[in-house]
Design an enzyme around this catalytic site. Structure first.
Site, PDB file in Angstrom:
ATOM      1  N   LYS A   1     -14.338   2.404  15.192  1.00 40.32           N
ATOM      2  CA  LYS A   1     -13.111   1.603  15.154  1.00 40.32           C
ATOM      3  C   LYS A   1     -12.421   1.617  16.512  1.00 40.32           C
ATOM      4  CE  LYS A   1     -11.380   1.624  11.045  1.00 40.32           C
ATOM      5  NZ  LYS A   1     -10.757   2.154   9.843  1.00 40.32           N
TER       6      LYS A   1
ATOM      7  N   ALA B   1       1.269   1.428  11.639  1.00 43.09           N
ATOM      8  CA  ALA B   1       1.487   0.726  10.372  1.00 43.09           C
ATOM      9  C   ALA B   1       0.174   0.561   9.613  1.00 43.09           C
ATOM     10  CB  ALA B   1       2.081  -0.658  10.658  1.00 43.09           C
TER      11      ALA B   1
ATOM     12  N   LYS C   1     -11.978  -1.876  18.695  1.00 37.91           N
ATOM     13  CA  LYS C   1     -10.664  -2.468  18.950  1.00 37.91           C
ATOM     14  C   LYS C   1     -10.156  -2.184  20.353  1.00 37.91           C
ATOM     15  CE  LYS C   1      -8.833  -2.541  14.278  1.00 37.91           C
ATOM     16  NZ  LYS C   1      -7.544  -2.706  13.613  1.00 37.91           N
TER      17      LYS C   1
ATOM     18  N   PHE D   1      -4.450   4.126  14.523  1.00 39.37           N
ATOM     19  CA  PHE D   1      -4.728   5.098  13.458  1.00 39.37           C
ATOM     20  C   PHE D   1      -5.894   4.617  12.615  1.00 39.37           C
ATOM     21  CE2 PHE D   1      -1.491   8.414  13.271  1.00 39.37           C
ATOM     22  CZ  PHE D   1      -0.673   7.994  14.305  1.00 39.37           C
TER      23      PHE D   1
ATOM     24  N   PRO E   1      -4.099 -11.527  10.875  1.00 40.98           N
ATOM     25  CA  PRO E   1      -4.444 -11.235  12.271  1.00 40.98           C
ATOM     26  C   PRO E   1      -4.356  -9.727  12.512  1.00 40.98           C
ATOM     27  CG  PRO E   1      -2.232 -12.141  12.109  1.00 40.98           C
ATOM     28  CD  PRO E   1      -2.829 -12.246  10.732  1.00 40.98           C
TER      29      PRO E   1
ATOM     30  N   ASN F   1       0.848  -1.199   0.000  1.00 40.68           N
ATOM     31  CA  ASN F   1       0.000   0.000   0.000  1.00 40.68           C
ATOM     32  C   ASN F   1       0.880   1.244   0.000  1.00 40.68           C
ATOM     33  OD1 ASN F   1       0.531   0.820   2.830  1.00 40.68           O
ATOM     34  ND2 ASN F   1      -0.410  -1.178   3.227  1.00 40.68           N
TER      35      ASN F   1
HETATM   36  N1  CTP Z   1      -3.991  -2.718  12.455  1.00 42.05           N
HETATM   37  C1  CTP Z   1      -3.225  -3.759  12.946  1.00 42.05           C
HETATM   38  N2  CTP Z   1      -3.259  -4.984  12.351  1.00 42.05           N
HETATM   39  C2  CTP Z   1      -4.065  -5.210  11.301  1.00 42.05           C
HETATM   40  C3  CTP Z   1      -4.852  -4.182  10.793  1.00 42.05           C
HETATM   41  C4  CTP Z   1      -4.786  -2.931  11.392  1.00 42.05           C
HETATM   42  O1  CTP Z   1      -2.493  -3.551  13.913  1.00 42.05           O
HETATM   43  N3  CTP Z   1      -4.086  -6.405  10.749  1.00 42.05           N
HETATM   44  C5  CTP Z   1      -3.955  -1.404  13.131  1.00 42.05           C
HETATM   45  C6  CTP Z   1      -3.310  -0.325  12.305  1.00 42.05           C
HETATM   46  O2  CTP Z   1      -1.942  -0.194  12.581  1.00 42.05           O
HETATM   47  C7  CTP Z   1      -4.120   0.910  12.736  1.00 42.05           C
HETATM   48  C8  CTP Z   1      -5.484   0.358  12.975  1.00 42.05           C
HETATM   49  O3  CTP Z   1      -5.293  -1.001  13.326  1.00 42.05           O
HETATM   50  O4  CTP Z   1      -3.666   1.436  13.957  1.00 42.05           O
HETATM   51  C9  CTP Z   1      -6.328   0.458  11.746  1.00 42.05           C
HETATM   52  O5  CTP Z   1      -7.502  -0.228  11.933  1.00 42.05           O
HETATM   53  P1  CTP Z   1      -8.253  -0.928  10.742  1.00 42.05           P
HETATM   54  O6  CTP Z   1      -9.607  -1.290  11.250  1.00 42.05           O
HETATM   55  O7  CTP Z   1      -7.461  -1.987  10.131  1.00 42.05           O
HETATM   56  O8  CTP Z   1      -8.321   0.227   9.729  1.00 42.05           O
HETATM   57  P2  CTP Z   1      -8.566   0.056   8.243  1.00 42.05           P
HETATM   58  O9  CTP Z   1      -7.595  -0.889   7.612  1.00 42.05           O
HETATM   59  O10 CTP Z   1      -8.635   1.437   7.710  1.00 42.05           O
HETATM   60  O11 CTP Z   1      -9.968  -0.703   8.345  1.00 42.05           O
HETATM   61  P3  CTP Z   1     -11.180  -0.702   7.370  1.00 42.05           P
HETATM   62  O12 CTP Z   1     -10.649  -1.263   6.115  1.00 42.05           O
HETATM   63  O13 CTP Z   1     -12.128  -1.604   8.096  1.00 42.05           O
HETATM   64  O14 CTP Z   1     -11.609   0.729   7.319  1.00 42.05           O
END
Ligand code: CTP
Length: 405
Positions: free
Chosen positions: A340, A278, A344, A326, A308, A214
């Site tokens: 969110k 991240a 979490k 974030f 995960p 990304n």
């Molecule tokens: N995060 C993580 N591990 C993952 C996914 C996300 O630690 N597998 C953390 C990111 O570092 C960030 C936050 O969770 O702090 C983001 O949440 P997430 O719900 O994953 O955000 P998006 O990817 O934007 O979710 P969505 O696609 O549902 O909007």
């Protein structure tokens, strides 16, 4: 608690009228403790809230309140005082003062000094929430921001007037850390704290030469790690592939995939603060090819498996640290971010609107911070500055939690 390297910065603290004026006493004390030379200028109405003698006692210098004071002018006149200042910090900054600064007025000593000085100006607004939300104040804020004035806060929460909303002055300790960060004399307020930051994007292999990735550059996470280390924290940075240099004093672990990032985080048993900056890939390729894939038909399907959630794993620990996450959103920022945050179990979420040249792979960003019972808008700024403000907010929430115990 905060232990600071000496700074010899000459800071002019302006105090305008408002109930928060008493908090400026703590601000001046913190700056003096950090080794700054501080001169205080009060507006006429500020003197109704706190006596100039109080500021004289904490700053160690006479306080000036009027422009046309023959005796004071025969010492360091106002132009000399404007030149003397290396930084101007105004706390509290009332709606009236912001309006006068935006209009470029010079109808009292403080506004005159701002006009006569080339020093950077930082304002900590404090006013009733309706006054802050008023389009006139918001327009003045925009003018001042455009002119390079830096805004510290305001915070949201309960106000002295009994109302709730944005307009409360940022806590003096947080203002002091922001000001000291600019003097190059960091407050060591995170000394003794163990911090783990994830940064950058992850790479999920498709075959030995291709991957899913990304646009995250890692800049925000690296800035947080750098800033926390500067403030004395013991920092481990777990970074996806990034060309950014390792910040001074930071232990860095490079990883490629979400699974590697998770393993690195899990290996660290104790931490006081976890920051998930991240952009972790939500999915990985179910069965990455061992050899380079050859093109075949007109279409190709990849099966993806859910990765995960690393942050969730930390938030679910029995002995959990303070967790900051974030959220990058393209729409309904507050609603999506708050959902969110709760889902979490984050203590603080930093939401950023992606698009409009903000967010990914840019040096600047704008963040909205949300926590239980609080919110802070951080207007567009470079990521180093934002990192400092995120850490200030963390400190503030911790201190408030501690105080309410
Ligand atoms: N995060 C993580 N591990 C993952 C996914 C996300 O630690 N597998 C953390 C990111 O570092 C960030 C936050 O969770 O702090 C983001 O949440 P997430 O719900 O994953 O955000 P998006 O990817 O934007 O979710 P969505 O696609 O549902 O909007």
């Amino acid at each position: 608690m905060s232990e600071s390297a000496p700074s010899n910065q000459r800071i002019l603290v302006g105090v305008s009228g408002g109930i928060a004026a008493y908090k400026a006493v703590t601000l001046v004390r913190r700056l003096v403790e950090a080794g700054c030379e501080v001169r205080v200028v009060m507006t006429e109405s500020a003197t109704r809230f706190v006596a100039p003698l109080t500021f004289q006692a904490v700053s160690g210098h006479p306080v000036r309140t009027t422009l046309l004071d023959a005796e004071a002018e025969s010492g360091m006149d106002h132009i000399a005082l404007a030149r003397w200042a290396e930084q101007i910090v105004i706390a509290p900054a009332s709606a009236d003062l912001m309006a006068r600064l935006a209009a470029g007025m010079a109808d009292d000593l403080l506004s005159t000094l701002c006009l006569a000085s080339t020093a950077p100006v930082q304002l900590a607004p404090a006013m009733n929430q309706q006054m802050w939300a008023h389009p006139a104040t918001q327009a003045n804020r925009d003018v001042l921001l455009k002119r390079g004035v830096c805004l510290l806060g305001p915070d949201a929460g309960s106000q002295a007037c009994g109302e709730t909303g944005a307009g409360r002055m940022m806590e003096p300790e947080a203002i002091a850390s922001a000001v000291l960060a600019d003097t190059g004399a960091p407050s060591r307020d995170l000394a003794g704290q163990r911090l783990v930051v994830t940064a950058g994007g992850t790479r999920e292999p498709i075959d030995p030469v291709r991957f899913i990735a990304n646009r995250s550059s890692g800049r925000m996470g690296f800035a947080l790690a750098a800033e926390a280390a500067r403030r004395g924290a013991d920092v481990t940075l777990i970074a996806g592939p990034s060309a950014l240099p390792t910040p001074a004093g930071v232990t860095r672990m490079d990883v490629q995939t979400a699974a590697e990032m998770q393993a690195a985080v899990e290996a660290i048993e104790t931490m006081d603060l976890f920051i998930g900056a991240a952009a972790v890939a939500d999915y990985r390729v179910a069965d990455p090819a061992g050899q380079k894939l050859k093109k075949q038909g007109e279409t190709m399907t990849l099966e993806l498996l859910r990765n995960p959630d690393i942050l969730q794993g930390v938030a679910d620990r029995a002995e959990r640290p303070f967790v900051i996450g974030f959220a990058a959103e393209t729409e309904r920022l507050v609603e999506h971010a708050e959902t969110k945050r709760r889902a979490k179990g984050m203590d603080l979420i930093c939401a950023n609107r992606v698009g409009e040249n903000l967010g990914f792979d840019t040096p600047d960003n704008a963040l909205l911070l949300l926590w239980e019972g609080g919110r802070r808008d951080l207007p567009k700024a470079d990521k180093t500055r934002l990192a400092g403000e995120v850490l200030d907010t963390y400190q503030q929430i911790r201190q408030e939690k501690h105080a309410s115990r």
